[in-house]
Design an enzyme around this catalytic site. Structure first.
Site, PDB file in Angstrom:
ATOM      1  CG  ASP A 185      -5.032   9.377   6.221  1.00  0.00           C
ATOM      2  OD1 ASP A 185      -4.500   9.891   7.213  1.00  0.00           O
ATOM      3  OD2 ASP A 185      -5.866   9.986   5.522  1.00  0.00           O
TER       4      ASP A 185
ATOM      5  CD  GLU B 163      -2.852   1.436   0.550  1.00  0.00           C
ATOM      6  OE1 GLU B 163      -2.622   1.323  -0.673  1.00  0.00           O
ATOM      7  OE2 GLU B 163      -3.962   1.802   0.985  1.00  0.00           O
ATOM      8  CG  ASP B 164      -0.892   4.853  -1.543  1.00  0.00           C
ATOM      9  OD1 ASP B 164      -1.585   4.255  -0.686  1.00  0.00           O
ATOM     10  OD2 ASP B 164      -1.373   5.677  -2.332  1.00  0.00           O
TER      11      ASP B 164
ATOM     12  CG  PHE C  89      -2.694  15.868   0.836  1.00  0.00           C
ATOM     13  CD1 PHE C  89      -3.594  14.816   0.943  1.00  0.00           C
ATOM     14  CD2 PHE C  89      -2.264  16.252  -0.433  1.00  0.00           C
ATOM     15  CE1 PHE C  89      -4.070  14.165  -0.188  1.00  0.00           C
ATOM     16  CE2 PHE C  89      -2.740  15.604  -1.572  1.00  0.00           C
ATOM     17  CZ  PHE C  89      -3.640  14.563  -1.435  1.00  0.00           C
TER      18      PHE C  89
ATOM     19  NE  ARG D 141      -2.344   8.038  -9.545  1.00  0.00           N
ATOM     20  CZ  ARG D 141      -3.023   7.802  -8.402  1.00  0.00           C
ATOM     21  NH1 ARG D 141      -2.397   7.427  -7.333  1.00  0.00           N
ATOM     22  NH2 ARG D 141      -4.330   7.927  -8.371  1.00  0.00           N
TER      23      ARG D 141
HETATM   24  P1  5GP Z   1      -7.234   5.420   4.735  1.00  0.00           P
HETATM   25  O1  5GP Z   1      -8.356   4.534   4.374  1.00  0.00           O
HETATM   26  O2  5GP Z   1      -6.136   4.760   5.522  1.00  0.00           O
HETATM   27  O3  5GP Z   1      -7.711   6.694   5.401  1.00  0.00           O
HETATM   28  O4  5GP Z   1      -6.647   5.993   3.398  1.00  0.00           O
HETATM   29  C1  5GP Z   1      -5.905   5.267   2.527  1.00  0.00           C
HETATM   30  C2  5GP Z   1      -5.899   5.910   1.163  1.00  0.00           C
HETATM   31  O5  5GP Z   1      -6.138   7.327   1.221  1.00  0.00           O
HETATM   32  C3  5GP Z   1      -4.522   5.769   0.559  1.00  0.00           C
HETATM   33  O6  5GP Z   1      -4.406   4.574  -0.154  1.00  0.00           O
HETATM   34  C4  5GP Z   1      -4.441   6.995  -0.327  1.00  0.00           C
HETATM   35  O7  5GP Z   1      -4.998   6.708  -1.590  1.00  0.00           O
HETATM   36  C5  5GP Z   1      -5.301   8.028   0.346  1.00  0.00           C
HETATM   37  N1  5GP Z   1      -4.499   8.988   1.128  1.00  0.00           N
HETATM   38  C6  5GP Z   1      -4.419   9.100   2.467  1.00  0.00           C
HETATM   39  N2  5GP Z   1      -3.588  10.088   2.826  1.00  0.00           N
HETATM   40  C7  5GP Z   1      -3.113  10.617   1.676  1.00  0.00           C
HETATM   41  C8  5GP Z   1      -2.177  11.668   1.372  1.00  0.00           C
HETATM   42  O8  5GP Z   1      -1.589  12.333   2.230  1.00  0.00           O
HETATM   43  N3  5GP Z   1      -1.939  11.886   0.043  1.00  0.00           N
HETATM   44  C9  5GP Z   1      -2.542  11.191  -0.946  1.00  0.00           C
HETATM   45  N4  5GP Z   1      -2.221  11.513  -2.190  1.00  0.00           N
HETATM   46  N5  5GP Z   1      -3.418  10.197  -0.704  1.00  0.00           N
HETATM   47  C10 5GP Z   1      -3.690   9.916   0.590  1.00  0.00           C
END
Ligand code: 5GP
Length: 182
Positions: A104, A100-101, A153, A166
């Site tokens: 959050d 995963e990238d 962010f 990206r």
């Molecule tokens: P979660 O479900 O953990 O809140 O969010 C996961 C997804 O939210 C990540 O796979 C990503 O696509 C997006 N995301 C969360 N934080 C960021 C951020 O700081 N930058 C970007 N570009 N995407 C984020």
């Protein structure tokens, strides 16, 4: 107004990322059971660059697959997650490593762990490039973490803002006090 590249500052350079990805590759290789098949699952689109670099540091007997989830728009998490498309192979009895990238709130990975666990893999682990623990709403077990970051962010190295950035080789962050429209 949307942020432009000038609004971002460098959080991790291409060199720092390269070094950390190589370390993660060594960590994962050490943890691998040499007698079982490891399926490395990239979560599109954010994990593309990370996955491509990471698998070059893994043994040749791993296989690569991808899935795509949608959950996010702009800089706000929506909280809803669904499969846009799924794996191309059964994972029953296999060791699965999700790539995963960024984790959050943890909602996306909580959804994915539940969705894949019912397919009975032998093991199911997560490797994330970035982790923002300050925003966690769910306690997600993370086997491998590239960098822990503050609540900023970020874009670049796979991560986008409305589809852009990206392809950058580094990770950039919006300043802490950045507000959309400024
Ligand atoms: P979660 O479900 O953990 O809140 O969010 C996961 C997804 O939210 C990540 O796979 C990503 O696509 C997006 N995301 C969360 N934080 C960021 C951020 O700081 N930058 C970007 N570009 N995407 C984020």
């Amino acid at each position: 107004m949307s942020p432009t590249l000038n609004d971002f500052e460098v959080l991790f350079s291409a060199e720092e990322i390269g070094k950390r990805v190589a370390e993660l590759g060594r960590e994962i290789s050490r943890d691998m059971d040499p007698h079982s098949e490891l399926v490395v699952v990239g979560v599109l689109k954010g994990a593309i660059l990370f996955m491509a670099d990471l698998v070059r540091h893994l043994p040749e007997n791993v296989s690569c697959d991808f899935l795509r989830l949608s959950s996010y728009s702009g800089t706000q998490t929506t909280g809803t997650v669904r499969f846009d498309f799924d794996l191309t192979q059964p994972i029953k009895g296999k060791d699965v490593l999700i790539i995963e990238d960024i984790v959050d709130t943890g909602l996306t990975m909580t959804f994915l762990l539940e969705a894949l666990r019912v397919r009975n893999p032998r093991s199911l682990k997560i490797c994330t490039l970035l982790h923002k623990p300050s925003r966690a709403e769910r306690d997600v077990p993370l086997a491998h973490v590239g960098f822990t970051i503050p609540n900023r962010f970020v874009v670049g190295y796979g991560l986008d803002y409305e589809g852009r950035y990206r392809n950058l080789d580094r990770i950039l962050a919006l300043p802490e006090d950045y507000e959309e429209g400024q």
